[in-house]
Motif scaffolding. Sequence first.
Motif, PDB file in Angstrom:
ATOM      1  N   THR A  14     -29.845 -13.170  26.080  1.00  0.00           N
ATOM      2  CA  THR A  14     -28.585 -13.798  25.674  1.00  0.00           C
ATOM      3  C   THR A  14     -28.779 -14.883  24.626  1.00  0.00           C
ATOM      4  O   THR A  14     -27.893 -15.131  23.802  1.00  0.00           O
ATOM      5  CB  THR A  14     -27.873 -14.402  26.899  1.00  0.00           C
ATOM      6  OG1 THR A  14     -28.764 -15.293  27.581  1.00  0.00           O
ATOM      7  CG2 THR A  14     -27.434 -13.312  27.863  1.00  0.00           C
ATOM      8  N   THR A  18     -26.065 -12.540  18.690  1.00  0.00           N
ATOM      9  CA  THR A  18     -25.594 -11.239  18.217  1.00  0.00           C
ATOM     10  C   THR A  18     -26.707 -10.203  18.091  1.00  0.00           C
ATOM     11  O   THR A  18     -26.443  -9.004  18.057  1.00  0.00           O
ATOM     12  CB  THR A  18     -24.894 -11.378  16.851  1.00  0.00           C
ATOM     13  OG1 THR A  18     -25.796 -12.000  15.930  1.00  0.00           O
ATOM     14  CG2 THR A  18     -23.646 -12.224  16.976  1.00  0.00           C
ATOM     15  N   THR A  20     -28.713  -9.278  20.272  1.00  0.00           N
ATOM     16  CA  THR A  20     -28.787  -8.475  21.490  1.00  0.00           C
ATOM     17  C   THR A  20     -27.408  -8.111  22.024  1.00  0.00           C
ATOM     18  O   THR A  20     -27.265  -7.762  23.190  1.00  0.00           O
ATOM     19  CB  THR A  20     -29.582  -9.212  22.572  1.00  0.00           C
ATOM     20  OG1 THR A  20     -29.047 -10.535  22.742  1.00  0.00           O
ATOM     21  CG2 THR A  20     -31.045  -9.317  22.197  1.00  0.00           C
ATOM     22  N   ALA A  21     -26.403  -8.172  21.167  1.00  0.00           N
ATOM     23  CA  ALA A  21     -25.053  -7.824  21.612  1.00  0.00           C
ATOM     24  C   ALA A  21     -24.948  -6.346  21.983  1.00  0.00           C
ATOM     25  O   ALA A  21     -24.190  -5.972  22.875  1.00  0.00           O
ATOM     26  CB  ALA A  21     -24.045  -8.165  20.524  1.00  0.00           C
ATOM     27  N   LYS A  22     -25.724  -5.496  21.307  1.00  0.00           N
ATOM     28  CA  LYS A  22     -25.612  -4.054  21.530  1.00  0.00           C
ATOM     29  C   LYS A  22     -26.947  -3.402  21.854  1.00  0.00           C
ATOM     30  O   LYS A  22     -27.049  -2.174  21.866  1.00  0.00           O
ATOM     31  CB  LYS A  22     -25.001  -3.375  20.298  1.00  0.00           C
ATOM     32  CG  LYS A  22     -23.568  -3.796  20.025  1.00  0.00           C
ATOM     33  CD  LYS A  22     -22.983  -3.032  18.856  1.00  0.00           C
ATOM     34  CE  LYS A  22     -21.521  -3.441  18.624  1.00  0.00           C
ATOM     35  NZ  LYS A  22     -20.913  -2.685  17.491  1.00  0.00           N
TER      36      LYS A  22
END
Length: 260
Positions: A14, A18, A20-22
């Motif tokens: 986290t 961004t 690791t957003a997807k």
Amino acid sequence: MRVKAVILAGGEGTRLATLTAKRAKPAVPFGGKYRIIDFTLSNCVNSNIFDVVILTQYRPHSLHDHIARGRPWDLDRSFSGGVQILSPYKGRFDTDWYAGTADAVTQNLGFVRQGRPEHVIILSGDHIYQMDYDLFIQHHRNKGADLTMATIHVPLDEGSRFGICAVDEDNRVTDFVEKPANPPSTLASMGVYVFNYEVLERMLREDHDDPNSDKDFGKNIIPKMIKEGMSVYAYPYGGYWIDVGTIDSYWEAHMDLLEN
């Protein structure tokens, strides 16, 4: 000497925002065409470890696509060894989303046991480093250890991100605390462990039966082994290593890459 590698690759990451957003943290691109997990996989192959289990959880699709059958690492083997990518699943008995790092291995012990390994090396899929695991395992065998963990000194102000060790003059671990608010030292675990298989299975089963456990290596398994007087040793590592856990460390690792 039969060795199996288990790579924990389900991290949500986290703090990488961004990036690791997807995708899972180990699947984040690095250095252009690579992914963070490539370092751990290359270390395995360069250490002659060709029996690898990868445990995924958070958004694993990008990671699955990247690794596929493992051909870039010579891990596309049908009969002996190779790479297996395993995700959590809900079943009727003792299967669910992973509660912690130890639980992830416990739920896949049947796969880890395949090939009857003498030693199991537990690795993180989100660190940047080069390491000869063969030397690490030989150190473990020479000490007659139940568990050996790779260690490195980190800045004191970053110690709260890691498991912190205390060792005696023979590098036997005398104390261990996971992510302390006030780190008592700078000697940190790298999240690289080698267990004798029988010891690993016994500790995992005992931990699984403990209703008060967080099912985690750093929080539960390692402190319990030390408390019970088991043979736990540190393996001092002197090379480059970085846990790419924040945007700052991700940027720093890329700057280090450009300098070398």
